[in-house]
Design a protein around this motif. Structure first.
Motif, PDB file in Angstrom:
ATOM      1  N   ARG A  56      98.490  24.652  -4.082  1.00 45.43           N
ATOM      2  CA  ARG A  56      99.074  24.326  -2.778  1.00 45.43           C
ATOM      3  C   ARG A  56      99.432  25.618  -2.028  1.00 45.43           C
ATOM      4  O   ARG A  56      99.164  25.745  -0.829  1.00 45.43           O
ATOM      5  CB  ARG A  56     100.317  23.465  -2.968  1.00 45.43           C
ATOM      6  CG  ARG A  56     100.907  22.906  -1.659  1.00 45.43           C
ATOM      7  CD  ARG A  56     102.105  22.012  -1.959  1.00 45.43           C
ATOM      8  NE  ARG A  56     101.749  20.901  -2.830  1.00 45.43           N
ATOM      9  CZ  ARG A  56     101.220  19.754  -2.399  1.00 45.43           C
ATOM     10  NH1 ARG A  56     100.970  19.580  -1.104  1.00 45.43           N
ATOM     11  NH2 ARG A  56     100.929  18.795  -3.258  1.00 45.43           N
TER      12      ARG A  56
ATOM     13  N   ASP B  34      85.967  24.025  -3.538  1.00 43.00           N
ATOM     14  CA  ASP B  34      86.499  23.447  -2.295  1.00 43.00           C
ATOM     15  C   ASP B  34      85.861  22.096  -1.955  1.00 43.00           C
ATOM     16  O   ASP B  34      86.393  21.366  -1.103  1.00 43.00           O
ATOM     17  CB  ASP B  34      86.246  24.399  -1.116  1.00 43.00           C
ATOM     18  CG  ASP B  34      87.219  25.568  -1.081  1.00 43.00           C
ATOM     19  OD1 ASP B  34      88.181  25.566  -1.867  1.00 43.00           O
ATOM     20  OD2 ASP B  34      87.007  26.487  -0.266  1.00 43.00           O
TER      21      ASP B  34
ATOM     22  N   ARG C 204      86.987  18.831  -6.054  1.00 41.36           N
ATOM     23  CA  ARG C 204      88.139  19.722  -6.031  1.00 41.36           C
ATOM     24  C   ARG C 204      89.309  19.238  -6.869  1.00 41.36           C
ATOM     25  O   ARG C 204      90.212  20.021  -7.183  1.00 41.36           O
ATOM     26  CB  ARG C 204      88.581  19.963  -4.595  1.00 41.36           C
ATOM     27  CG  ARG C 204      89.067  18.725  -3.857  1.00 41.36           C
ATOM     28  CD  ARG C 204      89.269  19.024  -2.387  1.00 41.36           C
ATOM     29  NE  ARG C 204      89.787  17.868  -1.675  1.00 41.36           N
ATOM     30  CZ  ARG C 204      89.959  17.822  -0.356  1.00 41.36           C
ATOM     31  NH1 ARG C 204      89.639  18.879   0.379  1.00 41.36           N
ATOM     32  NH2 ARG C 204      90.439  16.739   0.224  1.00 41.36           N
TER      33      ARG C 204
ATOM     34  N   LEU D 168      96.893  18.451   2.574  1.00 42.79           N
ATOM     35  CA  LEU D 168      96.950  18.807   1.151  1.00 42.79           C
ATOM     36  C   LEU D 168      97.472  17.701   0.251  1.00 42.79           C
ATOM     37  O   LEU D 168      97.876  17.966  -0.887  1.00 42.79           O
ATOM     38  CB  LEU D 168      97.813  20.073   0.983  1.00 42.79           C
ATOM     39  CG  LEU D 168      97.319  21.305   1.757  1.00 42.79           C
ATOM     40  CD1 LEU D 168      98.244  22.488   1.515  1.00 42.79           C
ATOM     41  CD2 LEU D 168      95.885  21.650   1.355  1.00 42.79           C
TER      42      LEU D 168
ATOM     43  N   ALA E 162      95.625  26.019   5.656  1.00 36.99           N
ATOM     44  CA  ALA E 162      95.694  24.556   5.636  1.00 36.99           C
ATOM     45  C   ALA E 162      97.124  24.099   5.917  1.00 36.99           C
ATOM     46  O   ALA E 162      98.096  24.765   5.553  1.00 36.99           O
ATOM     47  CB  ALA E 162      95.229  24.021   4.288  1.00 36.99           C
TER      48      ALA E 162
ATOM     49  N   ARG F 225      95.541  30.056   3.077  1.00 39.61           N
ATOM     50  CA  ARG F 225      94.217  30.023   3.693  1.00 39.61           C
ATOM     51  C   ARG F 225      94.236  29.287   5.038  1.00 39.61           C
ATOM     52  O   ARG F 225      93.181  29.140   5.672  1.00 39.61           O
ATOM     53  CB  ARG F 225      93.216  29.367   2.744  1.00 39.61           C
ATOM     54  CG  ARG F 225      92.991  30.143   1.461  1.00 39.61           C
ATOM     55  CD  ARG F 225      92.121  29.382   0.471  1.00 39.61           C
ATOM     56  NE  ARG F 225      90.761  29.213   0.968  1.00 39.61           N
ATOM     57  CZ  ARG F 225      89.844  28.453   0.371  1.00 39.61           C
ATOM     58  NH1 ARG F 225      90.161  27.772  -0.737  1.00 39.61           N
ATOM     59  NH2 ARG F 225      88.628  28.350   0.880  1.00 39.61           N
TER      60      ARG F 225
ATOM     61  N   SER G 120      98.037  28.540  -2.377  1.00 38.17           N
ATOM     62  CA  SER G 120      96.815  29.201  -1.971  1.00 38.17           C
ATOM     63  C   SER G 120      96.212  28.551  -0.726  1.00 38.17           C
ATOM     64  O   SER G 120      95.779  29.249   0.208  1.00 38.17           O
ATOM     65  CB  SER G 120      95.794  29.168  -3.124  1.00 38.17           C
ATOM     66  OG  SER G 120      94.561  29.718  -2.723  1.00 38.17           O
ATOM     67  N   TRP G 121      96.177  27.226  -0.688  1.00 37.03           N
ATOM     68  CA  TRP G 121      95.602  26.551   0.470  1.00 37.03           C
ATOM     69  C   TRP G 121      96.436  26.793   1.730  1.00 37.03           C
ATOM     70  O   TRP G 121      95.899  26.923   2.831  1.00 37.03           O
ATOM     71  CB  TRP G 121      95.466  25.049   0.189  1.00 37.03           C
ATOM     72  CG  TRP G 121      94.180  24.722  -0.526  1.00 37.03           C
ATOM     73  CD1 TRP G 121      93.958  24.755  -1.873  1.00 37.03           C
ATOM     74  CD2 TRP G 121      92.936  24.348   0.064  1.00 37.03           C
ATOM     75  NE1 TRP G 121      92.663  24.420  -2.167  1.00 37.03           N
ATOM     76  CE2 TRP G 121      92.011  24.159  -0.987  1.00 37.03           C
ATOM     77  CE3 TRP G 121      92.512  24.153   1.380  1.00 37.03           C
ATOM     78  CZ2 TRP G 121      90.684  23.782  -0.758  1.00 37.03           C
ATOM     79  CZ3 TRP G 121      91.190  23.774   1.599  1.00 37.03           C
ATOM     80  CH2 TRP G 121      90.296  23.596   0.548  1.00 37.03           C
TER      81      TRP G 121
END
Length: 861
Positions: free
Chosen positions: A471, A558, A563, A484, A479, A477, A473-474
């Motif tokens: 979570r 991804d 995923r 999520l 998001a 990036r 990391s996303w």
């Protein structure tokens, strides 16, 4: 606005809590759960927020909470017990103290050390191995004094771009906020190490001390006011910068490290090291500094070289020439020649000769390390074989088996890497495992249900921790939380979990699993036997190819359809490594054989009840027995790399589908999978005692450290008189060796039909030139003969001198047993002999018959 300077203000502990500071500043807490429990009790919520970093904990806890603890009698009793336990650990005799004539102290040099996440001074396996080496030495009482560098930005932290590209970040580390203390002189001034540089520049460094249990770790830091900007940046980051920057780091580590040891021993009274262990070539300059010390004390270079070699151990960790540090010769000349007047007693041409290799323009740090060490080893049996092949040209004329590079297979520090639940189960059911590292067969008596229950708990912990990291990391990036929701169901605590985590050079083949994406997808989404994969790893910042591999795996992970079954977790560090080796059911390793020197992550998994699925490389080639995991077949003879990857990936898929998954999901009712548990128990029983760092340290002590200490003492006795005599002998023998020849050799007693069990008498005439019979050893080499008349793994028999002619020709005789059937042959050779030589190959001198007829072949019946 940015601060122009950053520092950490440390908490002043109440007098009643003074022992808490003592516990925090000994890194034994990193592998001692009871001390960690005590820290958690200081403030449980804060303990989680600081990531189990006790220094950060004490920096953040409120004065009110400290006052409350200072009045809490129960906490104070626990604190006193923990402090008493640490003091007993630090002072009580341990295994090493039972040995006779052990080394008084061993200096251990490494460019990186993985001790704890709270001290981020490591990049990968070399540093983690070095950390485990120190911890095991502490547990066994081995008197190691370690030396490294303090990198103000560590290695790097890793995140991912929206496109899945690795991004590097270099957070500034404040030494005051780390579990370190500054080495100070008696007048309370910080110790400063000085290195003279070309053009009258000087590199200054202060010394920080990390206490790793019983082992002091000295970390040199060039970020001091006396340095110019370039010098301050020498210790800015691990493996950063260009060639000149790397050379400066290695000079500081090797030369400065010896000077730091001298200062530390002078100030603390610690015993001076008798043995110096160079962990890979990065610290090789330590040998030159020790030679400088002795030559300034009026020894010649050759005399000092022999004294230094006797007490030096060199460990090579790389199986490929590209992994070795090599510097331009003119750069070495600049630092040690006339441009730098600090080395007047160490001729630069002698230094260059130590690092000379096939390319005359390059100075090879590993080659220098081997020439400066009387004892050299690789880190697995296979790696020893590879290393002997790599470096055989340093000992021309000797058979590969005689190249003096041995091996000690790496091990791992169980208290650091094994889940607490397993450690406690072992303590209850098989206490000898923890108390004396014995009794592994007792694991068979532990119930399958108990082990399976712990495996499930560790797997669930991994799943929960992976979701948190995923979570984060996303979000990094780009998001939003609304996108999520799927992460709540990413991974499944009941699904077969495969782990893959390591550095990402190309030879480790991170993306081999992607060779056939459709087949991988089928394995992940199998409705009956699903598989999930947890992946982590960092590519070197300059390795664009490695970053592309990470991007490929991230893009696959991804995909919306998979995923929830395959994840890449960025910022691989010790904390994530512990989570993965404890929680994964299977540890995957698929390097290009034989490019993995040892590898240790699979050992950690095995100690946690995981099973290895690996190419037979490194340690796995040595200890795989057919039933303690799975060996991925290798296509060694296939020269096309794409075809080789295709074949080995197909074998990997087949093993997962038809062997690994079948066993994991083969269950009767709701009970544990019986056949799987048989493999788990056999893995623990067969691998447990082998993969421990304690076994590794015992091997180093018995096979390398204590023999090196004995050699060092022998040469330093009587003001180094033996070293001076040995150096003179070596110079004399080397100069005279061109006059040594095998002139004639013949055998009697062979007969027309030689039969096994008989013996032949051998007669040889040797021209000794200017040498005496006592300077040499004449041997018969004999045994099986290969297709080109070469002796295959020959045996050796010493021949005795019978007479010596006036012209220096000596006549030798001896017997050769006909101890095997089939093609048999013999030859005669001459090698130098001196009681202080560690091996016959040490000088790299050998004389053999010039003509093939010097060897007689035949067939034994």
């Amino acid at each position: 606005m940015r601060a122009i300077r950053r520092f950490t203000v440390r908490t002043v502990l109440p007098a009643e809590l003074a022992a808490l500071g003592e516990l925090v500043h000994n890194l034994r807490w990193s592998w001692h759960p009871e001390t960690m429990d005590l820290f958690a009790e200081v403030d449980a919520e804060l303990w989680e927020q600081v990531g189990h970093d006790p220094v950060a904990l004490l920096g953040a806890v409120t004065p009110a909470r400290l006052a409350e603890l200072a009045a809490d009698r129960r906490f104070l009793r626990r604190l006193a017990d923990a402090a008493d336990d640490l003091r007993e650990y630090m002072t009580a005799p341990r295994w090493y103290q039972t040995l006779p004539d052990g080394a008084r102290a061993i200096a251990y040099f490494s460019p990186e050390f993985g001790i704890a996440t709270a001290l981020p001074q490591y990049s990968g396996g070399l540093g983690i191995l070095a950390g485990d080496h120190l911890k095991a030495a502490s547990d066994l009482g081995v008197p190691i004094l370690a030396v490294g560098l303090l990198y103000r930005h560590g290695y790097f932290t890793q995140s991912l771009s929206p496109e899945g590209w690795q991004l590097e970040h270099y957070p500034a580390l404040d030494a005051g906020g780390l579990p370190l203390s500054l080495l100070k002189d008696a007048d309370d001034t910080p110790v400063k190490i000085r290195l003279a540089l070309p053009d009258e520049r000087v590199l200054h460094a202060q010394v920080w001390v990390a206490q790793v249990g019983r082992v002091p770790l000295l970390l040199l830091d060039s970020d001091v006011a006396e340095n110019d900007t370039a010098a301050r940046d020498v210790t800015d980051r691990l493996y950063g910068g260009g060639t000149d920057h790397r050379l400066m780091q290695e000079l500081l580590l090797g030369v400065g490290g010896v000077r730091a040891i001298r200062a530390y021993c002078r100030i603390t009274g610690h015993a001076e090291p008798e043995v110096f262990h160079t962990n890979e070539g990065h610290a090789g300059f330590l040998g030159l500094e020790r030679i400088r010390e002795l030559t300034e004390a009026r020894m010649s270079f050759d005399e000092a070289l022999e004294a230094v070699r006797a007490g030096t151990v060199f460990t090579t960790h790389t199986p490929v020439p590209a992994g070795i540090d090599r510097f331009p010769v003119d750069m070495i000349e600049r630092h040690f020649g006339d441009a730098n007047g600090a080395w007047p007693t160490v001729p630069v041409e002698r230094i260059l000769a130590l690092g000379a290799e096939s390319d005359p323009g390059r100075f090879n740090m590993a080659v220098m390390g081997m020439r400066l060490a009387q004892r050299v080893n690789g880190v697995s049996r296979l790696h020893g074989e590879v290393s002997r092949e790599m470096f055989k040209n340093l000992w021309p004329g000797f058979d590969l088996d005689e190249v003096p590079i041995g091996s000690i297979t790496n091990g791992v520090h169980a208290p650091t890497w094994v889940g607490r639940e397993f450690m406690e189960l072992a303590g209850r059911e098989v206490p000898s495992l923890l108390e004396r590292a014995r009794g592994w067969e007792g694991i068979q008596k532990i119930s399958d249900a108990d082990i399976w229950e712990i495996r499930g708990r560790l797997r669930r912990r991994l799943v929960e921790g992976a979701r948190v990291r995923l979570r984060r990391s996303w979000r990094e990036r780009g998001a939003s939380d609304a996108e999520l929701g799927w992460i709540d169901d990413a991974l499944d605590p009941d699904v077969l979990t495969i782990g893959f985590a390591r550095r990402v050079p190309s030879y480790k083949r991170l993306t081999l699993m992607l060779r056939d994406p459709e087949r991988l997808t089928e394995l992940l989404l199998d409705p009956v036997k699903p598989v999930q994969i947890v992946i982590a790893g960092k590519a070197h910042p300059a390795d664009e190819g490695g970053k592309k591999l990470i991007q490929q795996i991230v893009k696959f992970a991804d995909r919306a359809d998979v995923r929830h079954r395959i994840v890449f977790l960025p910022d691989y560090d010790m904390a994530l490594g512990q989570l993965m080796v404890q929680g994964c059911d299977v540890w995957l390793n698929n390097p290009l054989r034989p490019l993995e020197a040892s590898g240790t992550s699979g050992m950690k998994s095995a100690l946690n009840g995981g099973l290895n699925l690996s190419i037979r490389d490194g340690w796995w080639d040595e200890w795989y027995d057919g039933t303690n995991g799975w060996a991925i077949p290798t296509a060694d003879g296939v020269s096309d790399p794409d075809r080789r990857d295709e074949l080995e990936a197909a074998a990997l898929y087949d093993l997962i589908e038809h062997e690994v998954s079948d066993r994991f999901y083969d269950r009767a009712m709701e009970g544990p999978p019986r056949r799987w548990m048989e493999m788990v128990k056999h893995t623990l029983t067969s691998l447990g005692p082998k993969v421990l760092a304690g076994r590794m340290l015992r091997d180093y002590v018995v096979d390398l450290y204590n023999p090196a200490a004995a050699s060092a003492r022998a040469l330093s006795a009587d003001s180094y008189a033996p070293a001076k005599a040995f150096a003179a002998w070596r110079v004399r023998v080397t100069r005279a060796w061109p006059g040594v020849r095998v002139e004639h050799a013949e055998a009697t007693g062979v007969g027309d039909t030689p039969e096994v069990g008989h013996a032949i008498e051998l007669h040889a005439t040797i021209a000794l030139g200017d040498l005496e019979p006592g300077d040499v050893q004449v041997e018969a080499a004999y045994g099986k003969v290969g297709p080109h008349d070469e002796l295959v793994h020959p045996s050796y028999a010493k021949l005795s001198v019978r007479s010596v002619d006036d012209d220096g020709r000596a006549h030798y005789t001896g017997t050769v047993p006909l101890d095997r059937t089939g093609a048999f042959g013999y030859t005669v050779r001459v090698v130098p002999y001196h009681p202080l030589l560690a091996t016959p190959a040490e000088l790299g001198l050998i004389a053999v018959p010039e003509e093939p007829a010097g060897m007689t072949n035949g067939t034994l019946r």
